[in-house]
Enzyme design. Structure first.
Site, PDB file in Angstrom:
ATOM      1  N   TRP A 162       0.817  -1.216   0.000  1.00 35.09           N
ATOM      2  CA  TRP A 162       0.000   0.000   0.000  1.00 35.09           C
ATOM      3  C   TRP A 162       0.851   1.266   0.000  1.00 35.09           C
ATOM      4  CZ3 TRP A 162       1.846   2.483   4.099  1.00 35.09           C
ATOM      5  CH2 TRP A 162       2.417   1.710   5.115  1.00 35.09           C
ATOM      6  N   ASN A 163       2.151   1.174   0.271  1.00 31.04           N
ATOM      7  CA  ASN A 163       2.894   2.433   0.488  1.00 31.04           C
ATOM      8  C   ASN A 163       3.161   3.196  -0.819  1.00 31.04           C
ATOM      9  OD1 ASN A 163       4.824   0.538  -0.303  1.00 31.04           O
ATOM     10  ND2 ASN A 163       6.421   1.405   0.994  1.00 31.04           N
ATOM     11  N   LYS A 186      -2.626  -8.833  -7.390  1.00 32.97           N
ATOM     12  CA  LYS A 186      -3.376  -8.606  -6.146  1.00 32.97           C
ATOM     13  C   LYS A 186      -2.765  -7.409  -5.434  1.00 32.97           C
ATOM     14  CE  LYS A 186      -3.142  -9.271  -1.890  1.00 32.97           C
ATOM     15  NZ  LYS A 186      -3.905  -8.163  -1.306  1.00 32.97           N
ATOM     16  N   PRO A 187      -3.432  -6.249  -5.486  1.00 33.88           N
ATOM     17  CA  PRO A 187      -2.896  -5.078  -4.780  1.00 33.88           C
ATOM     18  C   PRO A 187      -3.221  -5.153  -3.295  1.00 33.88           C
ATOM     19  CG  PRO A 187      -4.967  -4.511  -5.860  1.00 33.88           C
ATOM     20  CD  PRO A 187      -4.705  -5.970  -6.182  1.00 33.88           C
ATOM     21  N   ALA A 188      -2.632  -4.236  -2.521  1.00 30.89           N
ATOM     22  CA  ALA A 188      -2.889  -4.201  -1.072  1.00 30.89           C
ATOM     23  C   ALA A 188      -4.342  -3.836  -0.811  1.00 30.89           C
ATOM     24  CB  ALA A 188      -1.973  -3.179  -0.418  1.00 30.89           C
ATOM     25  N   GLY A 239       6.761  -6.248  -0.520  1.00 29.37           N
ATOM     26  CA  GLY A 239       6.106  -6.181   0.786  1.00 29.37           C
ATOM     27  C   GLY A 239       7.084  -6.543   1.889  1.00 29.37           C
ATOM     28  N   SER A 240       6.554  -7.067   2.965  1.00 27.52           N
ATOM     29  CA  SER A 240       7.375  -7.316   4.154  1.00 27.52           C
ATOM     30  C   SER A 240       8.218  -8.586   3.997  1.00 27.52           C
ATOM     31  CB  SER A 240       6.457  -7.460   5.368  1.00 27.52           C
ATOM     32  OG  SER A 240       5.603  -8.573   5.175  1.00 27.52           O
ATOM     33  N   GLU A 261      10.849  -7.934  -3.491  1.00 23.95           N
ATOM     34  CA  GLU A 261      11.312  -6.596  -3.091  1.00 23.95           C
ATOM     35  C   GLU A 261      10.821  -6.401  -1.671  1.00 23.95           C
ATOM     36  OE1 GLU A 261      13.230  -4.615  -4.705  1.00 23.95           O
ATOM     37  OE2 GLU A 261      13.097  -5.197  -6.803  1.00 23.95           O
ATOM     38  N   LEU A 262      11.713  -6.543  -0.696  1.00 23.38           N
ATOM     39  CA  LEU A 262      11.266  -6.606   0.699  1.00 23.38           C
ATOM     40  C   LEU A 262      11.737  -5.379   1.489  1.00 23.38           C
ATOM     41  CD1 LEU A 262      11.916 -10.429   1.135  1.00 23.38           C
ATOM     42  CD2 LEU A 262       9.867  -9.277   0.301  1.00 23.38           C
ATOM     43  N   CYS A 295      10.363   1.736   1.722  1.00 27.98           N
ATOM     44  CA  CYS A 295      11.346   0.670   1.941  1.00 27.98           C
ATOM     45  C   CYS A 295      12.771   1.227   1.961  1.00 27.98           C
ATOM     46  CB  CYS A 295      11.211  -0.399   0.878  1.00 27.98           C
ATOM     47  SG  CYS A 295      11.287   0.265  -0.782  1.00 27.98           S
ATOM     48  N   GLU A 393      12.919  -2.371  10.760  1.00 27.81           N
ATOM     49  CA  GLU A 393      12.428  -1.348   9.830  1.00 27.81           C
ATOM     50  C   GLU A 393      11.342  -0.547  10.565  1.00 27.81           C
ATOM     51  OE1 GLU A 393      10.186  -2.892   6.449  1.00 27.81           O
ATOM     52  OE2 GLU A 393      11.007  -1.297   5.204  1.00 27.81           O
ATOM     53  N   GLU A 470      14.134  -4.493 -10.055  1.00 27.08           N
ATOM     54  CA  GLU A 470      13.111  -3.846 -10.879  1.00 27.08           C
ATOM     55  C   GLU A 470      13.712  -2.574 -11.440  1.00 27.08           C
ATOM     56  OE1 GLU A 470       9.659  -3.615  -8.228  1.00 27.08           O
ATOM     57  OE2 GLU A 470       8.994  -5.545  -9.010  1.00 27.08           O
TER      58      GLU A 470
HETATM   59  P1  NAP Z   1       2.858  -6.889   3.598  1.00 24.11           P
HETATM   60  O1  NAP Z   1       2.031  -6.976   4.823  1.00 24.11           O
HETATM   61  O2  NAP Z   1       3.887  -7.922   3.362  1.00 24.11           O
HETATM   62  O3  NAP Z   1       1.801  -6.835   2.401  1.00 24.11           O
HETATM   63  C1  NAP Z   1       2.222  -6.719   1.062  1.00 24.11           C
HETATM   64  C2  NAP Z   1       1.205  -7.398   0.173  1.00 24.11           C
HETATM   65  O4  NAP Z   1       1.153  -8.788   0.491  1.00 24.11           O
HETATM   66  C3  NAP Z   1      -0.220  -6.862   0.332  1.00 24.11           C
HETATM   67  O5  NAP Z   1      -0.856  -6.893  -0.917  1.00 24.11           O
HETATM   68  C4  NAP Z   1      -0.823  -7.886   1.261  1.00 24.11           C
HETATM   69  O6  NAP Z   1      -2.226  -7.991   1.163  1.00 24.11           O
HETATM   70  C5  NAP Z   1      -0.187  -9.154   0.744  1.00 24.11           C
HETATM   71  N1  NAP Z   1      -0.221 -10.274   1.693  1.00 24.11           N
HETATM   72  C6  NAP Z   1      -0.302 -10.238   3.046  1.00 24.11           C
HETATM   73  N2  NAP Z   1      -0.289 -11.485   3.540  1.00 24.11           N
HETATM   74  C7  NAP Z   1      -0.208 -12.322   2.482  1.00 24.11           C
HETATM   75  C8  NAP Z   1      -0.168 -13.742   2.338  1.00 24.11           C
HETATM   76  N3  NAP Z   1      -0.188 -14.558   3.411  1.00 24.11           N
HETATM   77  N4  NAP Z   1      -0.092 -14.267   1.094  1.00 24.11           N
HETATM   78  C9  NAP Z   1      -0.071 -13.463   0.011  1.00 24.11           C
HETATM   79  N5  NAP Z   1      -0.112 -12.109   0.083  1.00 24.11           N
HETATM   80  C10 NAP Z   1      -0.168 -11.564   1.304  1.00 24.11           C
HETATM   81  O7  NAP Z   1       3.617  -5.518   3.498  1.00 24.11           O
HETATM   82  P2  NAP Z   1       3.032  -4.057   3.661  1.00 24.11           P
HETATM   83  O8  NAP Z   1       2.949  -3.728   5.094  1.00 24.11           O
HETATM   84  O9  NAP Z   1       1.803  -3.896   2.828  1.00 24.11           O
HETATM   85  O10 NAP Z   1       4.183  -3.216   2.951  1.00 24.11           O
HETATM   86  C11 NAP Z   1       5.254  -2.720   3.642  1.00 24.11           C
HETATM   87  C12 NAP Z   1       6.494  -3.541   3.379  1.00 24.11           C
HETATM   88  O11 NAP Z   1       6.789  -3.515   1.979  1.00 24.11           O
HETATM   89  C13 NAP Z   1       7.698  -2.943   4.059  1.00 24.11           C
HETATM   90  O12 NAP Z   1       8.479  -3.940   4.645  1.00 24.11           O
HETATM   91  C14 NAP Z   1       8.452  -2.278   2.910  1.00 24.11           C
HETATM   92  O13 NAP Z   1       9.818  -2.113   3.145  1.00 24.11           O
HETATM   93  C15 NAP Z   1       8.162  -3.211   1.801  1.00 24.11           C
HETATM   94  N6  NAP Z   1       8.391  -2.550   0.505  1.00 24.11           N
HETATM   95  C16 NAP Z   1       9.482  -2.921  -0.233  1.00 24.11           C
HETATM   96  C17 NAP Z   1       9.760  -2.286  -1.433  1.00 24.11           C
HETATM   97  C18 NAP Z   1      10.941  -2.688  -2.271  1.00 24.11           C
HETATM   98  O14 NAP Z   1      10.956  -2.350  -3.456  1.00 24.11           O
HETATM   99  N7  NAP Z   1      11.924  -3.376  -1.731  1.00 24.11           N
HETATM  100  C19 NAP Z   1       8.914  -1.285  -1.892  1.00 24.11           C
HETATM  101  C20 NAP Z   1       7.821  -0.922  -1.115  1.00 24.11           C
HETATM  102  C21 NAP Z   1       7.573  -1.582   0.081  1.00 24.11           C
HETATM  103  P3  NAP Z   1      -3.200  -7.151   2.114  1.00 24.11           P
HETATM  104  O15 NAP Z   1      -2.893  -5.724   1.883  1.00 24.11           O
HETATM  105  O16 NAP Z   1      -4.525  -7.533   1.570  1.00 24.11           O
HETATM  106  O17 NAP Z   1      -2.930  -7.582   3.507  1.00 24.11           O
END
Ligand code: NAP
Length: 490
Positions: A162-163, A186-188, A239-240, A261-262, A295, A393, A470
């Site tokens: 979502w960020n 699948k977006p956030a 994501g995380s 990309e974590l 991130c 983080e 990317e």
């Molecule tokens: P997240 O909780 O890991 O969620 C990311 C995505 O994964 C969302 O679409 C989420 O869906 C989905 N998701 C959650 N649980 C899942 C599961 N069990 N199976 C499949 N998909 C699942 O992360 P976030 O809090 O949204 O994003 C923040 C993180 O992203 C931070 O750690 C940040 O550093 C990282 N990030 C990294 C980069 C990069 O390029 N390295 C860029 C941006 C962000 P829901 O929203 O429906 O829960």
């Protein structure tokens, strides 16, 4: 169809979609409706539809059916569709920014900047897709020829956070489509309207049915469908680290190609010869953009002991002067956090730092303001290395500042983390530029600048921060396979 707030007030109201986009059609969901909240007010914006796992499988089936014709199109024709998508994104940048600010919270100018930077990825890959070259390798026998084709991986599943609800999607989708893959995204769940608006524009751009699909629903169930469906040959996730690990393990079942990309824990190092004013100004940008929910956001600042008192004083003054508020309001520099849970987590990190004896120089608590999830820009010193604020983080407008005595200590402190995404340092010594850039264990290093991403730049991490890149020419590689072709009897 459930109601939707009038707060969006778009020039083009048709960008606001509440159904999912599957096989070129706006499709009603068969799961529970999902409410979307404005993080600046806590007020619901509206609901979107969700899909059952069986319906997500059907979306993947559609992407599989669309694959042969899309893959067979000349890259130039795929590029023309992407170019049309980019043009529409730019034309609708104001509306897309408004949607993003309402559902995500970032200041409108930042949202608009993200829309345009996302569009730049579409343009880049519209062109890059035409430079996917094979090879002819000298064969070991003279009656043979040895060729290498590059081919689209196949159906790609993408999961985004979502960020950056716009650019994270274009950054994955554009190279995938350019390579000849089809995509199920699948977006956030916090920011679906941005994703659905992008699908609407893809539809208008003439991207064929089934080539780009957007599904919503229970995330773990969708993740399992993505891993289990035999047509899915690649998963791209941002994501995380926690969810990234889980998805990596699930992808093992079918040995899917994976891009991850974590998270990050970026150090920002200020050496004794740095331009202090530039370092302070840039650290403010690199820490507080998107309220620190980035991130590549600065997590830990390390300042040479000679400059430490002056840096801390100026940085703290600049941080406490930042205007926190609703991203729609003119002059807002720091918006809300995404939800109450994010606010609580940042509060816990600050409380933990205090319990470890750290000093809070400014901020330190949530900001009761308009019902939103605001946290004060916060500057912390004297946090020990075992405080959570140093090791985790932060993902909020909070930073800890530490001093160091020499280059070796700066490198040791900066590298003392399992994360390896972004890092920053400030110096005017060209020798340091190389020694420190080589010594930092991160996928990206920014020297004397807070800029670390663009469509022309390979973006990604090492260690637990991820797999793959990317952006740039590297970003299309993960959507391509090699096929080796031997020709004999010549
Ligand atoms: P997240 O909780 O890991 O969620 C990311 C995505 O994964 C969302 O679409 C989420 O869906 C989905 N998701 C959650 N649980 C899942 C599961 N069990 N199976 C499949 N998909 C699942 O992360 P976030 O809090 O949204 O994003 C923040 C993180 O992203 C931070 O750690 C940040 O550093 C990282 N990030 C990294 C980069 C990069 O390029 N390295 C860029 C941006 C962000 P829901 O929203 O429906 O829960």
């Amino acid at each position: 169809m459930s109601s939707i707030t009038t707060a969006f007030a778009l020039h083009d109201p048709a960008l606001l979609r509440q159904q999912v986009y599957v096989d070129g059609q706006w499709t009603p969901g068969d799961g529970p409706a999902l409410p979307v909240i404005d993080p600046a007010t806590g007020v619901p914006l509206g609901e979107v539809d969700t899909l059952s796992p069986a319906a997500v499988e059907r979306a993947i089936d559609a992407a599989e059916r669309a694959l042969p014709a899309w893959r067979a199109l000349p890259a130039r024709k795929r590029g023309q569709k992407l170019e049309r998508w980019r043009t529409l994104i730019v034309e609708h940048a104001d509306d897309l920014a408004r949607i993003m600010t309402l559902e995500q919270g970032k200041p409108l100018a930042e949202a608009r900047g993200e829309v345009l930077s996302g569009a730049a990825f579409a343009k880049w890959y519209a062109e890059e897709g035409q430079r996917v070259y094979g090879e002819i390798i000298p064969a070991p026998q003279d009656d043979k020829r040895l060729l290498v084709f590059r081919e689209a991986v196949g159906v790609c599943a993408a999961i985004t956070p979502w960020n950056f609800p716009h650019s994270m999607i274009v950054r994955k989708t554009a190279p995938a489509l350019a390579a000849g893959c089809t995509v199920v995204l699948k977006p956030a769940e916090s920011t679906p309207f941005s994703a659905l608006a992008l699908a609407e524009l893809a539809h208008r751009a003439g991207i064929p049915a089934g080539v780009f699909n957007v599904v919503l629903g229970e995330p773990s169930a969708i993740g399992k469908v993505f891993a289990a469906h035999p047509a899915v040959r690649k998963l791209s996730f941002t994501g995380s680290i926690r969810i990234g690990r889980l998805l990596l393990a699930q992808a093992a079942e079918q040995v899917q190609k994976v891009t991850l990309e974590l998270g990050g824990n970026a150090p920002f190092i200020v050496f004794d010869d740095a331009d202090l004013d530039a370092a302070v100004d840039d650290a403010i940008i690199a820490k507080f953009r998107n309220a620190g929910q980035v991130c590549v956001a600065v997590n830990r600042i390390f300042v040479h002991e000679k400059l430490f008192p002056r840096f801390v004083e100026r940085f703290t003054a600049a941080a406490s002067a930042l205007k926190v508020g609703n991203g729609l309001d003119a002059g807002t520099q720091v918006g809300p956090l995404i939800n109450q849970a994010a606010l609580e987590r940042v509060r816990e990190l600050v409380e933990d730092a205090k319990a470890h004896g750290a000093d809070i120089l400014t901020g330190g608590k949530p900001l009761a303001q308009g019902g939103g999830f605001f946290f004060e820009p916060t500057v912390i010193t004297r946090a020990p290395v075992d405080a959570r604020i140093v090791g985790e983080e932060i993902f909020g407008p909070v930073v800890s500042i530490h001093s160091f005595a020499d280059d070796a200590e700066a490198l040791r402190l900066a590298n003392a983390t399992d994360y390896g995404l972004a890092s920053y340092f400030y110096t005017r010594d060209y020798r340091r530029l190389f020694h420190i850039a080589e010594g930092l264990q991160f996928g990206m290093v920014a020297v004397n600048t807070p800029t670390i991403a663009a469509e022309s730049s390979p973006f990604g991490g090492i260690k637990t921060s991820g797999i793959g890149r990317e952006g740039a020419r590297h970003g299309i590689e993960d959507y391509l396979e090699y096929k080796t072709v031997w020709v004999g009897d010549l």
